[in-house]
Design a protein around this motif. Structure first.
Motif, PDB file in Angstrom:
ATOM      1  N   VAL A 185       0.839  -1.206   0.000  1.00 18.77           N
ATOM      2  CA  VAL A 185       0.000   0.000   0.000  1.00 18.77           C
ATOM      3  C   VAL A 185       0.871   1.252   0.000  1.00 18.77           C
ATOM      4  CG1 VAL A 185      -1.699   1.318   1.321  1.00 18.77           C
ATOM      5  CG2 VAL A 185      -1.911  -1.171   1.134  1.00 18.77           C
ATOM      6  N   ASN A 186       1.923   1.235   0.796  1.00 20.58           N
ATOM      7  CA  ASN A 186       2.831   2.383   0.852  1.00 20.58           C
ATOM      8  C   ASN A 186       3.494   2.640  -0.496  1.00 20.58           C
ATOM      9  OD1 ASN A 186       5.980   3.232   1.560  1.00 20.58           O
ATOM     10  ND2 ASN A 186       4.455   4.355   2.746  1.00 20.58           N
ATOM     11  N   GLY A 187       3.965   1.569  -1.144  1.00 23.44           N
ATOM     12  CA  GLY A 187       4.591   1.723  -2.457  1.00 23.44           C
ATOM     13  C   GLY A 187       3.604   2.206  -3.505  1.00 23.44           C
ATOM     14  N   LEU A 188       2.362   1.702  -3.430  1.00 27.19           N
ATOM     15  CA  LEU A 188       1.321   2.132  -4.356  1.00 27.19           C
ATOM     16  C   LEU A 188       1.020   3.613  -4.190  1.00 27.19           C
ATOM     17  CD1 LEU A 188      -1.042   1.619  -6.344  1.00 27.19           C
ATOM     18  CD2 LEU A 188      -2.431   0.972  -4.371  1.00 27.19           C
ATOM     19  N   LEU A 189       0.810   4.052  -2.947  1.00 28.08           N
ATOM     20  CA  LEU A 189       0.485   5.453  -2.698  1.00 28.08           C
ATOM     21  C   LEU A 189       1.665   6.359  -3.025  1.00 28.08           C
ATOM     22  CD1 LEU A 189      -1.543   5.167   0.647  1.00 28.08           C
ATOM     23  CD2 LEU A 189      -2.395   5.302  -1.700  1.00 28.08           C
ATOM     24  N   PHE A 190       2.879   5.879  -2.761  1.00 24.10           N
ATOM     25  CA  PHE A 190       4.064   6.657  -3.124  1.00 24.10           C
ATOM     26  C   PHE A 190       4.118   6.880  -4.630  1.00 24.10           C
ATOM     27  CE2 PHE A 190       8.490   6.547  -4.660  1.00 24.10           C
ATOM     28  CZ  PHE A 190       8.967   7.712  -4.086  1.00 24.10           C
ATOM     29  N   GLY A 191       3.806   5.840  -5.394  1.00 23.08           N
ATOM     30  CA  GLY A 191       3.804   5.985  -6.845  1.00 23.08           C
ATOM     31  C   GLY A 191       2.746   6.961  -7.316  1.00 23.08           C
ATOM     32  N   LEU A 192       1.536   6.847  -6.754  1.00 19.92           N
ATOM     33  CA  LEU A 192       0.430   7.712  -7.166  1.00 19.92           C
ATOM     34  C   LEU A 192       0.644   9.167  -6.759  1.00 19.92           C
ATOM     35  CD1 LEU A 192      -2.621   5.403  -6.341  1.00 19.92           C
ATOM     36  CD2 LEU A 192      -1.602   5.860  -8.584  1.00 19.92           C
ATOM     37  N   TYR A 193       1.471   9.376  -5.741  1.00 24.17           N
ATOM     38  CA  TYR A 193       1.782  10.756  -5.306  1.00 24.17           C
ATOM     39  C   TYR A 193       2.504  11.556  -6.389  1.00 24.17           C
ATOM     40  CZ  TYR A 193       6.181  13.033  -3.685  1.00 24.17           C
ATOM     41  OH  TYR A 193       7.336  13.776  -3.575  1.00 24.17           O
ATOM     42  N   HIS A 194       3.122  10.862  -7.347  1.00 22.06           N
ATOM     43  CA  HIS A 194       3.852  11.524  -8.433  1.00 22.06           C
ATOM     44  C   HIS A 194       2.877  12.009  -9.517  1.00 22.06           C
ATOM     45  CE1 HIS A 194       7.185   9.435  -6.454  1.00 22.06           C
ATOM     46  NE2 HIS A 194       8.009  10.215  -7.125  1.00 22.06           N
ATOM     47  N   PHE A 195       2.026  12.961  -9.156  1.00 22.96           N
ATOM     48  CA  PHE A 195       1.005  13.447 -10.084  1.00 22.96           C
ATOM     49  C   PHE A 195       1.596  14.053 -11.354  1.00 22.96           C
ATOM     50  CE2 PHE A 195      -1.202  14.015  -5.877  1.00 22.96           C
ATOM     51  CZ  PHE A 195      -2.108  12.988  -6.067  1.00 22.96           C
ATOM     52  N   TRP A 196       2.832  14.495 -11.277  1.00 24.78           N
ATOM     53  CA  TRP A 196       3.474  15.142 -12.426  1.00 24.78           C
ATOM     54  C   TRP A 196       4.108  14.119 -13.388  1.00 24.78           C
ATOM     55  CZ3 TRP A 196       4.781  14.947  -7.430  1.00 24.78           C
ATOM     56  CH2 TRP A 196       6.002  14.381  -7.080  1.00 24.78           C
ATOM     57  N   GLN A 197       3.949  12.825 -13.102  1.00 22.87           N
ATOM     58  CA  GLN A 197       4.454  11.778 -13.995  1.00 22.87           C
ATOM     59  C   GLN A 197       3.405  10.683 -14.188  1.00 22.87           C
ATOM     60  OE1 GLN A 197       8.647  10.460 -13.550  1.00 22.87           O
ATOM     61  NE2 GLN A 197       8.721  11.804 -11.765  1.00 22.87           N
ATOM     62  N   PRO A 198       2.192  11.011 -14.608  1.00 20.61           N
ATOM     63  CA  PRO A 198       1.133   9.990 -14.679  1.00 20.61           C
ATOM     64  C   PRO A 198       1.445   8.877 -15.663  1.00 20.61           C
ATOM     65  CG  PRO A 198       0.465  11.985 -15.833  1.00 20.61           C
ATOM     66  CD  PRO A 198       1.718  12.326 -15.080  1.00 20.61           C
ATOM     67  N   HIS A 199       2.195   9.172 -16.713  1.00 22.61           N
ATOM     68  CA  HIS A 199       2.520   8.145 -17.705  1.00 22.61           C
ATOM     69  C   HIS A 199       3.490   7.111 -17.136  1.00 22.61           C
ATOM     70  CE1 HIS A 199       5.619  11.179 -17.830  1.00 22.61           C
ATOM     71  NE2 HIS A 199       6.399  10.426 -18.582  1.00 22.61           N
ATOM     72  N   ASN A 200       4.203   7.471 -16.067  1.00 23.32           N
ATOM     73  CA  ASN A 200       5.174   6.559 -15.453  1.00 23.32           C
ATOM     74  C   ASN A 200       4.661   5.922 -14.169  1.00 23.32           C
ATOM     75  OD1 ASN A 200       7.309   6.621 -17.274  1.00 23.32           O
ATOM     76  ND2 ASN A 200       8.140   8.519 -16.418  1.00 23.32           N
ATOM     77  N   TYR A 201       3.351   6.021 -13.927  1.00 22.36           N
ATOM     78  CA  TYR A 201       2.792   5.483 -12.685  1.00 22.36           C
ATOM     79  C   TYR A 201       3.186   4.025 -12.435  1.00 22.36           C
ATOM     80  CZ  TYR A 201      -0.322   9.126 -10.835  1.00 22.36           C
ATOM     81  OH  TYR A 201      -0.835  10.249 -10.235  1.00 22.36           O
ATOM     82  N   LEU A 202       3.057   3.178 -13.452  1.00 16.96           N
ATOM     83  CA  LEU A 202       3.319   1.748 -13.241  1.00 16.96           C
ATOM     84  C   LEU A 202       4.765   1.510 -12.825  1.00 16.96           C
ATOM     85  CD1 LEU A 202       1.318   0.156 -16.207  1.00 16.96           C
ATOM     86  CD2 LEU A 202       0.675   0.295 -13.795  1.00 16.96           C
ATOM     87  N   ALA A 203       5.694   2.188 -13.483  1.00 15.88           N
ATOM     88  CA  ALA A 203       7.108   2.014 -13.149  1.00 15.88           C
ATOM     89  C   ALA A 203       7.408   2.536 -11.749  1.00 15.88           C
ATOM     90  CB  ALA A 203       7.983   2.729 -14.176  1.00 15.88           C
ATOM     91  N   ILE A 204       6.877   3.712 -11.418  1.00 17.46           N
ATOM     92  CA  ILE A 204       7.156   4.299 -10.106  1.00 17.46           C
ATOM     93  C   ILE A 204       6.498   3.484  -8.998  1.00 17.46           C
ATOM     94  CG2 ILE A 204       6.983   6.376  -8.688  1.00 17.46           C
ATOM     95  CD1 ILE A 204       6.867   8.000 -11.285  1.00 17.46           C
ATOM     96  N   ILE A 205       5.290   2.990  -9.236  1.00 15.41           N
ATOM     97  CA  ILE A 205       4.627   2.134  -8.248  1.00 15.41           C
ATOM     98  C   ILE A 205       5.440   0.865  -8.021  1.00 15.41           C
ATOM     99  CG2 ILE A 205       2.626   0.631  -7.868  1.00 15.41           C
ATOM    100  CD1 ILE A 205       0.928   2.829  -9.225  1.00 15.41           C
ATOM    101  N   GLY A 206       5.911   0.242  -9.106  1.00 17.60           N
ATOM    102  CA  GLY A 206       6.720  -0.963  -8.977  1.00 17.60           C
ATOM    103  C   GLY A 206       7.982  -0.727  -8.174  1.00 17.60           C
ATOM    104  N   ILE A 207       8.675   0.359  -8.487  1.00 20.06           N
ATOM    105  CA  ILE A 207       9.896   0.703  -7.755  1.00 20.06           C
ATOM    106  C   ILE A 207       9.563   1.042  -6.303  1.00 20.06           C
ATOM    107  CG2 ILE A 207      11.692   2.477  -7.546  1.00 20.06           C
ATOM    108  CD1 ILE A 207      11.785   2.519 -10.619  1.00 20.06           C
ATOM    109  N   GLY A 208       8.457   1.771  -6.101  1.00 18.76           N
ATOM    110  CA  GLY A 208       8.058   2.130  -4.744  1.00 18.76           C
ATOM    111  C   GLY A 208       7.777   0.918  -3.885  1.00 18.76           C
ATOM    112  N   ILE A 209       7.125  -0.081  -4.446  1.00 21.77           N
ATOM    113  CA  ILE A 209       6.830  -1.301  -3.685  1.00 21.77           C
ATOM    114  C   ILE A 209       8.116  -2.043  -3.334  1.00 21.77           C
ATOM    115  CG2 ILE A 209       5.773  -3.603  -3.838  1.00 21.77           C
ATOM    116  CD1 ILE A 209       3.477  -2.312  -5.410  1.00 21.77           C
TER     117      ILE A 209
END
Length: 251
Positions: A185-209
């Motif tokens: 959940v923390n990694g997911l929310l951390f990824g979604l917090y990057h509102f200025w990179q919506p196209h990279n959500y999946l990559a950032i969420i994966g890295i965040g987790i």
């Protein structure tokens, strides 16, 4: 920052967790949208605005929030009892888990980066070009290289340290009631917090987790800082080297 304070007594419920994860991102996004056109008009590359918001928005918001919580706990602005997950590790564990984290993040990122570019062109093509092109606004490659050089410090050290303290040192331990789901959940929310990179959500969420799981498993936020800083420094360094060669890497 080590303490016998029982973090179980200072949990933050999910509704507040959502707000605490997202409000810094909203402040960053609004400031980014406001200042980017001006900086571009003045001849600075698009990346400049992101570095400004990391210094002038992310840093102050993150540190002020942590100090404020410290005042609530300790009666004065302090990080005492605020930053958890500071268990001691041997240098071998630091080395091993940092390498594991970098490798895992790379494995996650490599296939998702081109997907991000596809989403940029297919779903998020309505966004302004400076959302994606760190060199947008100038053809001066020397200036772009200098901005990437600044990014090595700002995006490579300042931003990741504040984010790790806030998201993994402060918020992650305070969702212990989610048990094994906490790092996900923390990694997911951390990824979604990057509102200025919506196209990279999946990559950032994966890295965040990945980073959240390692910090959660070893109860050590400094591992998150090491992994996050190294990844961002490598990204900024590759941008600097590319700019010196006359190219710009899209983000």
């Amino acid at each position: 920052m080590e303490s016998s304070f029982n973090i179980e007594q200072d949990q933050i419920q999910l509704n507040k967790q959502l707000w605490y994860h997202f409000y810094p991102g909203l402040a960053i996004l609004i400031t980014y949208i406001i200042i980017s056109p001006y900086l571009i008009e003045w001849g600075y590359p698009g990346l400049t605005a992101l570095l400004f918001v990391e210094l002038l928005v992310l840093g102050p918001i993150g540190i002020t929030h942590l100090w404020s919580h410290g005042k609530h706990l300790n009666g004065k602005p302090s990080l005492k009892n605020v930053i958890a997950y500071t268990d001691k590790l041997s240098w071998k564990q630091y080395l091993m888990w940092t390498l594991v984290g970098i490798l895992a993040c790379t494995i996650v990122y490599i296939p998702l980066y081109p997907l991000g570019l596809f989403l940029k062109d297919s779903i998020f093509n309505w966004l302004p070009e400076w959302y994606f092109d760190p060199g947008y606004g100038t053809s001066d490659m020397d200036l772009i290289a200098k901005v990437f050089l600044a990014a090595i410090v700002i995006d490579g050290i300042v931003g990741p340290v504040v984010e790790e303290l806030f998201f993994r040192g402060y918020l992650l331990p305070r969702m212990a009631y989610l048990k094994k789901w906490a790092p996900i959940v923390n990694g997911l929310l951390f990824g979604l917090y990057h509102f200025w990179q919506p196209h990279n959500y999946l990559a950032i969420i994966g890295i965040g987790i990945v980073i959240s799981f390692i910090v959660w498993k070893k109860k050590n936020v400094y591992l998150g800082m090491l992994i996050h800083c190294i990844l961002n420094i490598l990204g900024a360094l590759s941008g600097f080297l590319a700019a010196n060669a006359g190219e710009v890497i899209l983000r």
